[in-house]
Scaffold this motif. Structure first.
Motif, PDB file in Angstrom:
ATOM      1  N   MET A  30       0.514  -0.581   2.275  1.00 33.86           N
ATOM      2  CA  MET A  30       0.714   0.040   0.712  1.00 33.86           C
ATOM      3  C   MET A  30       1.939  -0.191  -0.141  1.00 33.86           C
ATOM      4  O   MET A  30       2.236   0.540  -0.984  1.00 33.86           O
ATOM      5  CB  MET A  30       0.256   1.517   0.717  1.00 33.86           C
ATOM      6  CG  MET A  30      -1.231   1.816   1.225  1.00 33.86           C
ATOM      7  SD  MET A  30      -1.782   3.550   0.790  1.00 33.86           S
ATOM      8  CE  MET A  30      -0.875   4.276   2.272  1.00 33.86           C
ATOM      9  N   LEU A 235      -7.459   5.870  -3.844  1.00 36.23           N
ATOM     10  CA  LEU A 235      -7.155   4.919  -2.845  1.00 36.23           C
ATOM     11  C   LEU A 235      -5.841   5.508  -1.927  1.00 36.23           C
ATOM     12  O   LEU A 235      -6.017   5.313  -0.775  1.00 36.23           O
ATOM     13  CB  LEU A 235      -6.953   3.506  -3.233  1.00 36.23           C
ATOM     14  CG  LEU A 235      -8.011   2.860  -3.949  1.00 36.23           C
ATOM     15  CD1 LEU A 235      -7.830   1.431  -4.727  1.00 36.23           C
ATOM     16  CD2 LEU A 235      -9.008   2.555  -2.689  1.00 36.23           C
ATOM     17  N   LEU A 239      -5.948   5.454   2.089  1.00 38.95           N
ATOM     18  CA  LEU A 239      -5.384   4.487   2.957  1.00 38.95           C
ATOM     19  C   LEU A 239      -4.399   4.871   3.633  1.00 38.95           C
ATOM     20  O   LEU A 239      -3.650   5.830   3.555  1.00 38.95           O
ATOM     21  CB  LEU A 239      -4.760   3.422   1.847  1.00 38.95           C
ATOM     22  CG  LEU A 239      -5.899   2.559   1.057  1.00 38.95           C
ATOM     23  CD1 LEU A 239      -5.294   1.717   0.025  1.00 38.95           C
ATOM     24  CD2 LEU A 239      -6.816   1.672   2.020  1.00 38.95           C
ATOM     25  N   PRO A 240      -3.860   3.973   4.850  1.00 38.94           N
ATOM     26  CA  PRO A 240      -4.940   2.729   5.065  1.00 38.94           C
ATOM     27  C   PRO A 240      -6.309   3.106   5.929  1.00 38.94           C
ATOM     28  O   PRO A 240      -6.420   4.274   6.074  1.00 38.94           O
ATOM     29  CB  PRO A 240      -3.997   2.214   6.499  1.00 38.94           C
ATOM     30  CG  PRO A 240      -2.678   2.891   6.311  1.00 38.94           C
ATOM     31  CD  PRO A 240      -3.032   4.345   5.577  1.00 38.94           C
ATOM     32  N   ALA A 241      -7.086   1.919   5.556  1.00 41.92           N
ATOM     33  CA  ALA A 241      -8.491   2.154   5.852  1.00 41.92           C
ATOM     34  C   ALA A 241      -8.482   2.617   7.482  1.00 41.92           C
ATOM     35  O   ALA A 241      -8.219   2.113   8.401  1.00 41.92           O
ATOM     36  CB  ALA A 241      -9.350   0.993   5.862  1.00 41.92           C
TER      37      ALA A 241
END
Length: 332
Positions: A30, A235, A239-241
């Motif tokens: 990110m 998001l 995040l992270p996914a």
């Protein structure tokens, strides 16, 4: 630990609140957030082929026999990071770690040819820097209802009773359950009425090398009022996914940064298109990067980044093979 680019996430919020369409690419940590407006997309700075948005036209390429050679690290080198992951799993620091590596590849295909000719749900080409052909949705938002589709667990399609083997494999099942649980938890931070709509769906992935079956599930919820039309905040929260990180997230990220001997960059980040109302996004996997992209006259130096989920049940040989199985281009 994370040096998040808060300014860029704020920009995503502002654009989505103004209902301005945009495309974005966010790297794994990110730190690097690329935002492309409609003008950028029309001028084709970045090429996008998504289910609900495309800025490309069909392009014909001369037919040729595909040359494709991968140079994966030795099992001994792979084992170094694998052992670090296993030590943390045994200590209880994590119970699922997505461990990845980069592999030099040589091909007679250009990144542009790979982008146009590969078959995948989500495809992107950024200049001569990278391309990806991802089968995995991250989150979709339609009329303020949010969906996520964690994909975890693969098997070679040619194996006898492959689907049954995949669905009943103890390690793959544990991995899938963990990611579904993690994503359900992530979604509950930004959505109400979170539920599991579909569990262990099997998708067929056709490639030039090996055909695979992959296991997916679907989770949905209603976007909380405070996250509606705030794509950046939403998001940043999730995040992270989870499917390419592991669980629990903060400690697992530390394990990944210790075990992996390279920088993921945009690989395992996310990319998405906001049309002014709805969002479609994907996890950046099946990713090829040109390390010489800044040097236009230099021969491309291509690397393919791949990996898989490691649990305490994982066997070195199987995980090493899975990492290699994923080094392919879906051109057939």
């Amino acid at each position: 630990m994370l040096n998040i680019n808060h300014q860029k996430f704020l920009e995503l919020d502002q654009l989505s609140q103004q209902k301005v369409p945009f495309f974005f690419v966010i790297d794994f940590l990110m730190e690097n957030v690329l935002i492309f407006n409609e003008k950028d997309l029309k001028s084709k700075i970045i090429l996008v082929d998504f289910p609900y948005f495309k800025n490309i036209e069909n392009k014909e390429f001369a037919s040729k026999k595909i040359e494709w050679q991968a140079f994966p690290q030795s099992k001994k080198d792979y084992e170094k990071g694998f052992k670090i992951v296993q030590e943390h799993l045994k200590r209880g620091d994590s119970y699922l770690v997505n461990y990845t590596t980069e592999t030099p590849v040589e091909t007679n295909l250009t990144l542009e040819e790979i982008f146009y000719q590969s078959k995948a749900k989500y495809k992107v080409l950024l200049n001569n820097e990278f391309t990806f052909f991802s089968p995995e949705t991250f989150v979709e938002i339609k009329n303020q209802k949010i969906y996520t589709h964690p994909m975890k667990g693969t098997i070679e399609a040619e194996k006898q009773n492959a689907i049954e083997l995949l669905k009943n494999d103890v390690k793959e099942k544990a991995e899938h359950y963990t990611v579904v649980d993690l994503l359900r938890n992530d979604l509950s931070m930004i959505a109400d009425n979170v539920q599991l709509d579909e569990f262990q769906r099997i998708d067929y992935l056709q490639t030039s090398n090996k055909n695979l079956y992959a296991m997916s599930s679907e989770i949905s919820g209603d976007v909380k009022p405070e996250f509606q039309y705030k794509i950046g905040s939403l998001l940043q929260k999730i995040l992270p996914a989870g499917s390419i990180l592991g669980a629990p997230k903060p400690k697992t990220l530390e394990v990944i940064l210790e075990a992996e001997n390279y920088k993921r960059g945009f690989y395992t980040g996310v990319a998405g298109y906001f049309d002014g109302e709805n969002l479609d996004s994907c996890v950046i996997i099946r990713y090829i990067e040109n390390k010489n992209f800044l040097y236009l006259n230099e021969k491309p130096n291509l690397v393919f980044k791949s990996g898989g989920g490691i649990t305490h049940l994982s066997k070195l040989e199987d995980e090493y093979q899975e990492m290699k199985n994923k080094i392919y281009v879906p051109i057939h």
